[in-house]
Enzyme design. Structure first.
Site, PDB file in Angstrom:
ATOM      1  N   SER A  19       0.766  -1.214  -0.095  1.00 31.04           N
ATOM      2  CA  SER A  19       0.186   0.042   0.134  1.00 31.04           C
ATOM      3  C   SER A  19       1.043   1.313  -0.039  1.00 31.04           C
ATOM      4  O   SER A  19       1.872   1.553   0.869  1.00 31.04           O
ATOM      5  CB  SER A  19      -1.041   0.060   1.058  1.00 31.04           C
ATOM      6  N   LYS A  69     -13.833  -3.991   1.227  1.00 28.09           N
ATOM      7  CA  LYS A  69     -14.777  -2.915   1.080  1.00 28.09           C
ATOM      8  C   LYS A  69     -16.308  -3.235   1.085  1.00 28.09           C
ATOM      9  O   LYS A  69     -16.826  -2.135   1.352  1.00 28.09           O
ATOM     10  CB  LYS A  69     -14.350  -2.565  -0.495  1.00 28.09           C
ATOM     11  N   ASP A 105     -13.310   7.002  -3.234  1.00 31.08           N
ATOM     12  CA  ASP A 105     -13.141   6.731  -4.899  1.00 31.08           C
ATOM     13  C   ASP A 105     -13.811   7.829  -5.768  1.00 31.08           C
ATOM     14  O   ASP A 105     -13.429   8.070  -6.753  1.00 31.08           O
ATOM     15  CB  ASP A 105     -13.180   5.419  -5.272  1.00 31.08           C
ATOM     16  N   GLY A 129     -14.543  -3.461 -17.601  1.00 31.08           N
ATOM     17  CA  GLY A 129     -14.473  -4.058 -16.393  1.00 31.08           C
ATOM     18  C   GLY A 129     -15.762  -3.813 -15.528  1.00 31.08           C
ATOM     19  O   GLY A 129     -16.416  -2.716 -15.525  1.00 31.08           O
ATOM     20  N   GLY A 132     -15.200  -3.787  -8.208  1.00 30.73           N
ATOM     21  CA  GLY A 132     -15.517  -2.676  -7.073  1.00 30.73           C
ATOM     22  C   GLY A 132     -15.067  -1.202  -7.909  1.00 30.73           C
ATOM     23  O   GLY A 132     -16.013  -0.476  -7.459  1.00 30.73           O
ATOM     24  N   ALA A 133     -14.168  -1.253  -8.496  1.00 35.04           N
ATOM     25  CA  ALA A 133     -13.679   0.331  -8.959  1.00 35.04           C
ATOM     26  C   ALA A 133     -14.865   0.580 -10.088  1.00 35.04           C
ATOM     27  O   ALA A 133     -14.929   2.007 -10.046  1.00 35.04           O
ATOM     28  CB  ALA A 133     -12.219   0.080  -9.426  1.00 35.04           C
ATOM     29  N   GLU A 157     -23.744 -11.344 -16.527  1.00 36.64           N
ATOM     30  CA  GLU A 157     -24.483 -11.479 -15.404  1.00 36.64           C
ATOM     31  C   GLU A 157     -23.824 -10.802 -14.137  1.00 36.64           C
ATOM     32  O   GLU A 157     -24.780  -9.821 -13.542  1.00 36.64           O
ATOM     33  CB  GLU A 157     -24.501 -13.118 -14.928  1.00 36.64           C
ATOM     34  N   MET A 208      -1.641  -3.738 -16.271  1.00 33.98           N
ATOM     35  CA  MET A 208      -0.870  -3.261 -14.754  1.00 33.98           C
ATOM     36  C   MET A 208       0.239  -4.028 -14.903  1.00 33.98           C
ATOM     37  O   MET A 208       0.607  -5.197 -15.574  1.00 33.98           O
ATOM     38  CB  MET A 208      -1.613  -3.716 -13.722  1.00 33.98           C
ATOM     39  N   TYR A 234      -2.511   2.821 -12.336  1.00 35.18           N
ATOM     40  CA  TYR A 234      -1.564   3.836 -12.245  1.00 35.18           C
ATOM     41  C   TYR A 234      -0.176   3.403 -12.368  1.00 35.18           C
ATOM     42  O   TYR A 234       0.846   4.245 -12.390  1.00 35.18           O
ATOM     43  CB  TYR A 234      -1.678   4.783 -11.177  1.00 35.18           C
TER      44      TYR A 234
END
Ligand code: NAP
Length: 291
Positions: A19, A69, A105, A129, A132-133, A157, A208, A234
């Protein structure tokens, strides 16, 4: 330096050793001269015990990352409006008796677009995609009043499930669901996607580090029809997805500003203080991974 009176905060996840949040949060505190400590916590067993323990220790704020999350929501007293719709929380703020959950976010994405002067209002959106993001992207798009959202995913689905809560709150937006494998060539891209000038968001891990030679869609016709793009990845700073836009002189950004502004917003919520743009600039320089 901090004292025994320092405000305490941290990040909970599994794994957590990668992190960038401790570096980012401690830099903001140092720049603003705030007595503040931020640590990373790897939670192996009980998230519930961790949250209760944090409250008992007087921890003022927490960031929550993968894989907690969604699970964290059942251990919170309150949720912000955006967290309720998205169904995922990345920031906790201590309130009387427990914590309130936020999804910063959303702020991160909004600010990243604003800083790059990418306007999504009344635009057609193509979102690659459905994890979650992607949910945070969907919320920002819906709230900004986009015209349509085409969600491209390997699993239709799952994509419909990802959209369900946003769709329920913003019924006027036109949603389309397209299987990634359908978009192979110019013909299928013309058939399934908006005519022209859509804004594309890349919200999968494809491209990535270390798999930097991949883009989720390799067909150039897809990019020819785009007006601008955002890759949530990123690292690297310039992904293969982004390179298609750069080749065509089109606006495109990576996920670094999103990462920075979601952290800035969390810091502001915990400390009741505004973090200025000069600190954001410092964070950009500090976190630019392949300078
Ligand atoms: P997630 O919940 O695991 O979702 C990932 C999505 O990408 C899923 O829809 C998944 O599809 C799809 N996907 C994965 N591998 C794929 C492949 N090879 N081809 C096509 N689709 C693929 O992850 P997330 O939390 O949404 O994060 C997604 C990415 O966003 C991360 O890798 C990260 O780089 C970036 N991110 C950036 C920030 C930021 O602050 N800049 C914040 C969060 C995330 P399936 O469901 O079919 O597997």
């Amino acid at each position: 330096m901090y004292t025994a009176k320092a405000k305490l905060a941290g990040i909970i996840g599994k794994p957590i050793s990668h992190s960038l949040s401790p570096l980012m949060q401690m830099t903001i505190a140092k720049e603003l001269g705030i007595d503040f400590v931020y640590s990373a916590f790897h939670i192996e067993e009980s998230l519930e015990k961790a949250i209760k323990g944090a409250y008992a220790l007087g921890i003022s704020g927490l960031n929550i990352t993968i894989p907690f999350k969604q699970e964290v929501i059942s251990h919170l007293l309150e949720l912000s409006d955006e967290a309720k719709v998205i169904g995922a929380v990345n920031t906790l703020v201590k309130i009387r008796g427990g914590y309130k959950g936020y999804n910063t976010d959303v702020y991160g994405i909004k600010m990243a677009l604003e800083k790059a002067d990418i306007n999504i209002k009344q635009k057609d959106i193509v979102l690659l995609g459905a994890g979650g993001a992607a949910k945070a992207v969907l919320y920002v798009c819906a709230k900004e009043g986009v015209k349509s959202i085409s969600l491209i995913s390997r699993d239709l689905e799952k994509a419909e499930g990802t959209c369900a809560s946003v769709k329920a709150v913003f019924p006027d937006i036109n949603f389309n669901f397209i299987k990634l494998s359908e978009l192979e060539d110019k013909k299928s891209i013309n058939k399934y996607l908006p005519k022209n000038n859509y804004i594309a968001f890349q919200a999968s891990p494809v491209g990535m580090h270390p798999n930097v030679d991949k883009a989720i869609i390799e067909c150039r016709d897809f990019y020819d029809k785009c007006e601008a793009g955002m890759d949530l990845v990123y690292n690297p700073a310039k992904t293969k997805f982004m390179q298609y836009f750069i080749d065509d002189n089109k606006k495109v950004i990576n996920g670094l500003d999103m990462l920075i502004y979601q952290g800035v917003r969390a810091f502001e919520l915990w400390n009741g203080i505004e973090v200025g743009e000069e600190i954001v600039l410092k964070l950009r320089q500090l976190l630019m991974l392949d300078k």
